[in-house]
Every structure is written in C-alpha cells, then in structure tokens.
Design a protein around this motif. Structure first.
Motif, PDB file in Angstrom:
ATOM      1  N   ASN A 160       0.735  -1.173   0.013  1.00  0.00           N
ATOM      2  CA  ASN A 160      -0.048   0.050  -0.102  1.00  0.00           C
ATOM      3  C   ASN A 160       0.777   1.364   0.049  1.00  0.00           C
ATOM      4  O   ASN A 160       0.942   2.111  -1.032  1.00  0.00           O
ATOM      5  N   ASN A 161       1.711   1.396   1.092  1.00  0.00           N
ATOM      6  CA  ASN A 161       2.398   2.527   1.235  1.00  0.00           C
ATOM      7  C   ASN A 161       1.829   4.093   0.770  1.00  0.00           C
ATOM      8  O   ASN A 161       2.434   4.643   0.312  1.00  0.00           O
ATOM      9  N   TYR A 456       9.220   1.056  10.433  1.00  0.00           N
ATOM     10  CA  TYR A 456       7.775   0.393  10.581  1.00  0.00           C
ATOM     11  C   TYR A 456       7.821  -0.150  12.239  1.00  0.00           C
ATOM     12  O   TYR A 456       6.587   0.064  12.672  1.00  0.00           O
ATOM     13  N   ASP A 457       8.689  -0.696  12.703  1.00  0.00           N
ATOM     14  CA  ASP A 457       8.894  -1.166  14.148  1.00  0.00           C
ATOM     15  C   ASP A 457       8.629  -0.042  14.946  1.00  0.00           C
ATOM     16  O   ASP A 457       7.592  -0.057  15.975  1.00  0.00           O
ATOM     17  N   TYR A 458       9.371   1.027  14.601  1.00  0.00           N
ATOM     18  CA  TYR A 458       9.186   2.315  15.509  1.00  0.00           C
ATOM     19  C   TYR A 458       7.468   2.930  15.617  1.00  0.00           C
ATOM     20  O   TYR A 458       7.236   3.230  16.685  1.00  0.00           O
ATOM     21  N   ALA A 474       0.835  -4.655   7.911  1.00  0.00           N
ATOM     22  CA  ALA A 474       0.382  -5.078   6.260  1.00  0.00           C
ATOM     23  C   ALA A 474       1.809  -4.640   5.564  1.00  0.00           C
ATOM     24  O   ALA A 474       2.168  -5.808   4.789  1.00  0.00           O
ATOM     25  N   ASP A 475       1.885  -3.601   5.579  1.00  0.00           N
ATOM     26  CA  ASP A 475       3.236  -3.140   4.671  1.00  0.00           C
ATOM     27  C   ASP A 475       4.775  -3.382   5.138  1.00  0.00           C
ATOM     28  O   ASP A 475       5.445  -3.925   4.273  1.00  0.00           O
ATOM     29  N   LYS A 476       4.788  -3.546   6.544  1.00  0.00           N
ATOM     30  CA  LYS A 476       5.986  -4.315   7.319  1.00  0.00           C
ATOM     31  C   LYS A 476       6.049  -5.702   6.665  1.00  0.00           C
ATOM     32  O   LYS A 476       7.088  -6.326   6.286  1.00  0.00           O
ATOM     33  N   ALA A 477       5.006  -6.666   6.615  1.00  0.00           N
ATOM     34  CA  ALA A 477       5.071  -7.868   6.363  1.00  0.00           C
ATOM     35  C   ALA A 477       5.226  -8.077   4.717  1.00  0.00           C
ATOM     36  O   ALA A 477       6.057  -8.986   4.187  1.00  0.00           O
ATOM     37  N   ALA A 478       4.946  -7.171   3.920  1.00  0.00           N
ATOM     38  CA  ALA A 478       5.273  -6.995   2.318  1.00  0.00           C
ATOM     39  C   ALA A 478       6.693  -6.829   2.514  1.00  0.00           C
ATOM     40  O   ALA A 478       7.472  -7.579   1.454  1.00  0.00           O
ATOM     41  N   LEU A 479       7.302  -5.960   3.233  1.00  0.00           N
ATOM     42  CA  LEU A 479       8.912  -5.762   3.174  1.00  0.00           C
ATOM     43  C   LEU A 479       9.371  -7.100   3.527  1.00  0.00           C
ATOM     44  O   LEU A 479      10.316  -7.449   2.915  1.00  0.00           O
ATOM     45  N   LEU A 493       1.650 -10.379   9.732  1.00  0.00           N
ATOM     46  CA  LEU A 493       0.241 -10.389   9.356  1.00  0.00           C
ATOM     47  C   LEU A 493      -0.817 -10.787  10.026  1.00  0.00           C
ATOM     48  O   LEU A 493      -1.956 -10.645   9.911  1.00  0.00           O
ATOM     49  N   ARG A 494      -0.447 -11.493  11.299  1.00  0.00           N
ATOM     50  CA  ARG A 494      -1.571 -11.765  12.446  1.00  0.00           C
ATOM     51  C   ARG A 494      -2.307 -10.509  12.912  1.00  0.00           C
ATOM     52  O   ARG A 494      -3.423 -10.513  13.427  1.00  0.00           O
TER      53      ARG A 494
END
Length: 592
Positions: A160-161, A456-458, A474-479, A493-494
């Motif tokens: 998405n981003n 993303y984590d921050y 969702a976008d962290k999982a894509a990365l 993704l959970r």
C-alpha cells in the motif's frame, strides 16, 4: 671469438624463450585444471527476484594446485541478459582470501544485483582466468552458465504505502501545542544519549522567539514497573532538562511555566493501547478482560505474561508506556484565507520575509493550491519560518508525490531522498505512528529495506488507531516477504486485519514456503474480498504449476488473462510454467 659470441646469444635467446613459454604453459595448465575440476554451486537456482534486487549465494571451489605464489587464479561472476553483461563479483584464490573445505580452496559469498523487468530472462555466468603476478599475462577459461534467471514469483506481493498531506484543519488545530516524546529503558528514569534527535527538537522549542510558553510534561510507566515512582521521576527529569536548556540557550527572556503530570502505571493507559492495537479480536478481548478484572496489579501482569498476546504487549505496548511527553503551548491569531494565500505567494516569490506567516498559516495556504511546485515553495517557507513538524511532513509528502510522477529512476531516487529527509525531521518533532509509517514507506519505495523495517517497528511501538497499525503491519509484512523473511511476514500479518492485502501476502508467504494448501486457502479468501482479481487468479495458477495440477493451472490462468491481458505475456515468460509450455492445459489457458 665470434663463434663464442654467437653461441652466447643463442643461449640467451633460448633462455628467454623458455621463460616466456614456461609462464604461458603454467597459466594454460591452470585454466585447463580449473575447467575440469572447479565446482560452482548457486542457491537458489534458478535465481529469484526479491524486491528491487536479486539475491543469491555462490560457492566456488577449485583444486589446491591453483593456489600458487607467482600466479593467481580468479573467477569473474556476471549476469547476461538481452545481449548485455552486468558484472557482479570477482573471487580471488590467493592465500587469505579463501577457506579450505574438504581439502579444496573455497569462497562462499552472498551476492546480489539490482532487479529490473528487462533482466528476465537471463543467465548467471562465470569465467575464470589465471594471471601472472609479475608481468600481468593472463589465460582465460571458457565462460560457463551456472544459473538461470529469473523467477519473479516473490514480486507478486501487495503493498500500500499510501500516505498523503495532513488534513487541512488549520482553523481547529492552529493553536494545538507542539510535542516531543522521550522514551526510557525499563526501570530507568534517566535520559540517555540515544535520545539525541529528541533533544535537538527540545532545544528548538527552547530557542523559540515568543513572549511566553506553557510547558506540560506528562510521564507514564509500564505495568511491570508497578510499585515504583518512575513516572513521576521521568516527568521531573524531563522538566529539569527543559529548565537547564532554558538557562543555557534562551536569550529572549520569555516567560515559561512548567507543570508535570503522571499517567499511573494502572489500567487506563494499557486498556487504551490494547483497544487500539491490531491484535486479533478474540485475543484482544481476553487481554482486556484480564486488565479490567478485580485481580491485583501483580496478578494481572502475571496473567498477561501467560496470554498468547504477551509478545506483542512486551515488544510494542510496554515500551511505549515507559515515556515522558513534553507539550509546548502556542497561541496565534488567524488571518483570512485570501490574505494567507496572497502572503504565501509573496513569500514563495521571495518578495517578503518568510516569517510574516506562521508554519500553520503557510500549511493552510498550501492546501489552497493544487500545484505541487507551489505547495513545495509554501512548505519550504513554513520550514524556514517556524521549523515545526507539519511543514516538514507535508514537504516530505510533496517530494513523495513528485517521485510517484517521475519515470526517470535516478530523479525518482533523488526526490525520495528529499522526502525522507523532511519526513525524518517531522518524526523527530512529532513521533507518531502516522509520521513514522510515512517515513518507513518512503524508505520502502526507495529500496532501503533495513531502514524501512526499523521505522515500521518504531511506528508500531508508538501506537495509534487500530486501522493505522493494521496498515503498518501489512506493509511491514510485504517488506519481510521481499527480503525473504517469510515466517516474520506471517507473524506480522497476524496483526494486519482481514483485508485483501493481508490474504494475498499470506498466500504468497505460504506459496514461497511451499505450503500450497495454505496458500490456496488465502488466495481464495482474497478473491472473495476482491472478485475477479487477476493477481489472485494468477497466483492460484502458480500453485497449479507447482503441484502439477493441470486443471487448477488452466482454470485460474484463463481467468487471470481474461481479467488482465498483461498476464498473458507474463505467463509466457514465467519460469514457473516451464514444464507446461507444450501442454494443452497451458496453451488453452492463454486462449482468451
């Protein structure tokens, strides 16, 4: 005497000839030995594209006799595609540059080269050569293909981003306070050196040229820190720091009042963060029930440790509660829209000073124009005049939008770098999930994966609305899929909600882990959420190819091609269908 001179000259000529011939013969023997005995292993093979790069491991082993003092054996690794050559690496088999494995000199390295659609199909090549260390004479082996490329299935993820300008709520928010947050280690109330950027933001507030400031410091502590006065100590530490900086840096003599507040380590803040978290609903309700129960605080902490969501609480919620936030209150009067726009244009044209308008006024003026370049000038003026976070954020968004419209890769990267620069400053001044999600997304789009993952984590640790956090996950999982961390992607993704993006990326993660039953289930769910989606159909066709299920392949590939004709060309080039090229199921599926 003449005869002696002739014999001496002949001897010298023969010696030189033998020397040259000996060197050349040695090099020739080395390359012949290499061609017969060297072992090259590439993993994965065929090569796979991941994100913006092709990553692989290449292991090269050569016979021990190729390691010599006077000569060196080297190996060039390169990728060939479309009559082009792209050099990747060179291995050198000199002492100190290899290890021994099973008695053979061995070099193992993780290699990569940038991905581009035009590089598929292609092939990974190696060519060895022996070189004389003294005179540079060389002999080459024949070039040899060691891997084919490229499998592009890992690229079939959904991202998405999407982030945009701040809502234009100038009239309602013009007088909201500025904020900066400091985080503390567990059981600590001391500000450490890792807060460097937050300290710089705090100093900007100290340096503000205003008549007065009203400072409020609000601190909290995590439930695990119950029984301590850490929240109060953290508030006092930050208040003392502001007073110290005022004493050192303030030359305006402004009147400053500072008050401290404490959010207790009790349940209210924890409940708020749990309710807005992206934890699955049943698990979230169970955790909320624990916190809302009549148990003692210690019993609640222990019960949460036993709950299935404790990892999320420990990694993302508790750290965000060990914090102190400083708010700086400002009061500014509001001008009319017409006056703001005219003044902003004059500032952009450098006809009047930038500080005629405040940052909030310039931001509102920028919302009145549809031109990106004019917005950029307004936000740049806002940055110069007040140095506050919304101007940096919106200027970063301007550059991001410019990058989206730019087709030249070098120019796009430069624009994203400017976006990152400004979004970073926005994050320093307003650390929030929204801002850091935008920064992570800009890094992600630029291909700086480790930086994107960090932000993303921050963003997750800072907390926010449930919908926002779901999009971050969702976008962290894509990365994580892009860098090959499929288990981490599934874990992220959970918390990403039940969306089309979530199910597509779960499907891809399971597909790449060769769990085809699970992958098919998630792709089917994605189709229920987005009927007729060509990518979901195509992904199911890939499962058909990998499981040798001709019916699944034909049915879904036909649906993909009918939904989007571009998938016909992709299927023709896709190595996943290599074993089905001549099969009726594959040919029939391409008949629209």
């Amino acid at each position: 005497m003449n005869r002696y001179k002739k014999n001496k000259s002949l001897l010298l000529f023969l010696t030189l000839s033998l020397g040259v011939g000996g060197t050349g013969c040695t090099l020739q023997r080395m390359v012949r030995a290499a061609e017969k005995e060297q072992v090259i292993t590439v993993s994965p093979n065929p090569l796979q594209a991941n994100g913006q790069s092709v990553n692989f491991e290449l292991k090269a082993q050569v016979p021990d006799k190729l390691v010599r003092e006077d000569e060196t054996y080297k190996l060039d690794i390169y990728y060939e595609y479309d009559l082009k050559r792209e050099d990747v690496a060179t291995y050198s088999f000199r002492f100190g540059e290899f290890i021994y494995e099973n008695g053979m000199p061995t070099v193992i390295r993780q290699l990569s080269f940038p991905y581009a659609p035009g590089k598929n199909p292609g092939r990974l090549m190696v060519q060895g050569y022996a070189i004389d260390n003294e005179d540079g004479d060389m002999r080459y082996t024949h070039a040899k293909q060691v891997a084919e490329g490229l499998v592009t299935t890992p690229l079939l993820l959904v991202r998405n981003n999407a982030y945009g300008f701040l809502p234009d709520t100038y009239q309602e928010k013009a007088n909201q306070p500025g904020r900066v947050t400091f985080f503390f280690e567990k059981y600590q109330a001391t500000l450490n050196s890792s807060q460097g950027e937050s300290l710089r933001v705090l100093e900007q507030y100290v340096l503000d040229n205003v008549r007065s400031q009203q400072i409020t410091v609000t601190a909290s502590q995590s439930p695990e820190e119950t029984g301590t006065s850490l929240a109060q100590k953290r508030a006092e530490a930050l208040a003392d720091l502001y007073r110290q900086k005022l004493h050192t840096l303030d030359y305006n003599g402004k009147k400053v009042s500072i008050k401290t507040r404490v959010q207790k380590a009790g349940n209210e803040l924890l409940l708020q963060k749990l309710q807005s978290s992206p934890i699955a609903k049943p698990e979230k309700q169970a955790a909320i029930a624990i916190v809302a129960s009549n148990r003692s605080q210690q019993e609640k902490v222990q019960a949460l440790r036993q709950s299935p969501v404790y990892d999320y609480i420990k990694d993302y919620i508790y750290p965000s509660m060990r914090a102190a936030q400083l708010e700086v209150n400002y009061n500014r009067s509001r001008k009319s829209d017409y006056e703001l726009y005219i003044l902003a244009k004059k500032i952009a044209e450098e006809k009047i000073a930038a500080d005629v308008l405040t940052e909030e006024e310039l931001q509102h003026a920028a919302a009145l124009t549809p031109l990106l370049d004019e917005k950029r000038k307004f936000f740049e003026a806002a940055v110069k005049s007040t140095d506050k976070w919304p101007a940096y954020y919106n200027l970063g968004v301007v550059y991001s939008e410019m990058a989206r419209k730019e087709y030249r890769q070098e120019a796009k990267q430069a624009l994203l770098a400017r976006a990152i620069h400004n979004l970073t400053y926005a994050g320093f001044r307003n650390p929030s999930a929204n801002v850091y999600y935008s920064l992570a997304s800009a890094y992600h789009q630029r291909g700086d994966m480790l930086e994107a993952l960090q932000y993303y984590d921050y963003a997750i640790k800072l907390g926010g609305e449930e919908e926002m956090l779901q999009q971050v996950f969702a976008d962290k999982a894509a990365l994580e899929i892009e860098i090959g961390q499929f288990d981490d992607a599934i874990a992220s993704l959970r918390y990403a909600g039940d969306s089309y993006q979530t199910n597509m990326n779960l499907g891809l993660s399971y597909l790449l882990k060769e769990n085809y039953e699970g992958a098919q289930r998630y792709y089917t769910q994605a189709l229920e959420q987005k009927p007729g989606d060509a990518l979901a159909y195509y992904s199911l066709a890939l499962i058909g190819a990998r499981t040798n299920n001709a019916q699944l392949l034909e049915q879904n590939l036909r649906s993909a091609v009918n939904a989007d004709g571009a998938f016909m060309e992709r299927a023709i080039r896709d190595r996943e269908f290599e074993d089905f090229r001549g099969e009726a199921a594959f040919k029939d599926a391409l008949l629209r």
